[in-house]
Design an enzyme around this catalytic site. Sequence first.
Site, mmCIF file in Angstrom:
data_model
loop_
_atom_site.group_PDB
_atom_site.id
_atom_site.type_symbol
_atom_site.label_atom_id
_atom_site.label_comp_id
_atom_site.label_asym_id
_atom_site.label_seq_id
_atom_site.Cartn_x
_atom_site.Cartn_y
_atom_site.Cartn_z
ATOM 1 N N HIS A 304 0.847 -1.185 0.000
ATOM 2 C CA HIS A 304 0.000 0.000 0.000
ATOM 3 C C HIS A 304 0.884 1.237 0.000
ATOM 4 O O HIS A 304 1.940 1.241 0.632
ATOM 5 C CB HIS A 304 -0.921 0.014 1.234
ATOM 6 N N ASP A 361 -7.929 -5.551 0.065
ATOM 7 C CA ASP A 361 -8.403 -6.470 -0.971
ATOM 8 C C ASP A 361 -7.981 -7.913 -0.735
ATOM 9 O O ASP A 361 -8.474 -8.820 -1.404
ATOM 10 C CB ASP A 361 -7.897 -6.013 -2.342
#
Length: 426
Positions: A304, A361
């Site tokens: 991320h 996710d």
Amino acid sequence: MLRIEFGDQSLECPLVVGTENEKAIDISQLRSKTGYITLDDSFGNTGSCKSGITYIDGDKGVLRYRGYAIEELAEKSSFIETAYLIIYGNLPNKSEYDLFSDLLTSQEILHEGFRHHFEGFPNNAHPMAMLSAMINAMGCYQSDLYEVEDGVSRFDKSAAQLISQVRTIAAAAYKMSIGQPMVYPYPEKSYAENFLQMMFSLPNKHYEVDPDILHALTMFLILHVDHEQNCSTSTVRVVASSGANLHASCSAGVCALWGRLHGGANQGVVEMFNKIKNSDYTVKEFIEKVKKKEGGAKLMGFGHRVYKNFDPRAQILQKAAHKLLDKAGKQDELLEIAQELAESALHDEYFIERKLYPNVDFYSGIILQAIGIPLNMFTVMFAIGRMPGWIAHWKEINENSKQRIYRPRQIYVGETIRKYIPVDKR
Ligand code: ACO
């Protein structure tokens, strides 16, 4: 104050400190005073705005909507309440909640004209393509919403309509794609239950909603409501800054979300799990391929830009996935692959060095699969959850009287001037 010195010139840049002590250097005078710009490929160090909507501390794994911890909202709030909070800044009281809820219900049915739009798509059209086109088309049916009616502003109505109809469009797109008739909304049901009914009911068979599935879906939606200046939200803000309407701006957000490095990762993660399941290589061998970047391979659902410790949304969803599957008494092969992948990666130097952790996710696809959502609808589910966030950012841009159009600069590295020599085209 930060002083930048170059040659015999200098510029004093004010420091900006946010309410959570986030620090920035204001370089807005840099180009006009010095002729220089800053170069920050992919905006890794650039604050594009001041915003009061969502706070993230990526090193500590903190995520808050309007000051409320995500863990608390995910456990105790409803999607509608969180949507109101993110758009209007505070939790609604009882009458505000009822008004908002009624507004959503009154906006949920699609104009009949939409049937023709749906029919124009090929059977195998990706639902994200349909969603973005339909959201933009919704704007064309809106002439009456540009007035204040019964004390309800055009913005309130348009926002409610978007949140409500994105769910109706998603379910209708799914029904069209499998050749079943569209199911009309169930106004008496909660937001998430209404969606499940539209997805899975048949004209002669009412879908029974399992309360655990409903809870997991509500949590999924709340966790996706906003995430400050991510790719799709920044896209919405860029489009909104030009003066574009709410529907056009959110439709652009859907397109940005679709990509595999962003919201499309939830589909990519489950495809990756299935690939490992159906291949003859082990999880460890797959990790080695990723580390060698073979064919650009990535561990989908890992990494991320902002979180460098853990993604709190992934932690909540991991627990929720276990709970959902344990209750159903299911031994889920994909969850086992996910666990093994996460274990291997979290102990591997490649991922430790680069601070790569499971993101939202990584586990969300397992939950969506347990709910029965088809794979090509996973990113659509993300878009349904993110809609209130996009609306809040559009509102923030439009309420800023000093807002200028977003317009970054560049460093040109192409050809210098050259002479045009015509080619004989005969
Ligand atoms: N698997 C393997 N290696 C990775 C991964 C990954 N998932 N993510 C980053 N890396 C590596 C990069 O190759 C790079 O390695 P290098 O130093 O050897 O060149 C290093 O880690 C730094 O990565 P960047 O690409 O610079 O990280 P960036 O901040 O630009 O990208 C992103 C963040 C897009 C999320 C990235 O981690 C990624 O592609 N992850 C997989 C896709 C994904 O899960 N996306 C969903 C993100 S959450 C969301 O949008 C909802």
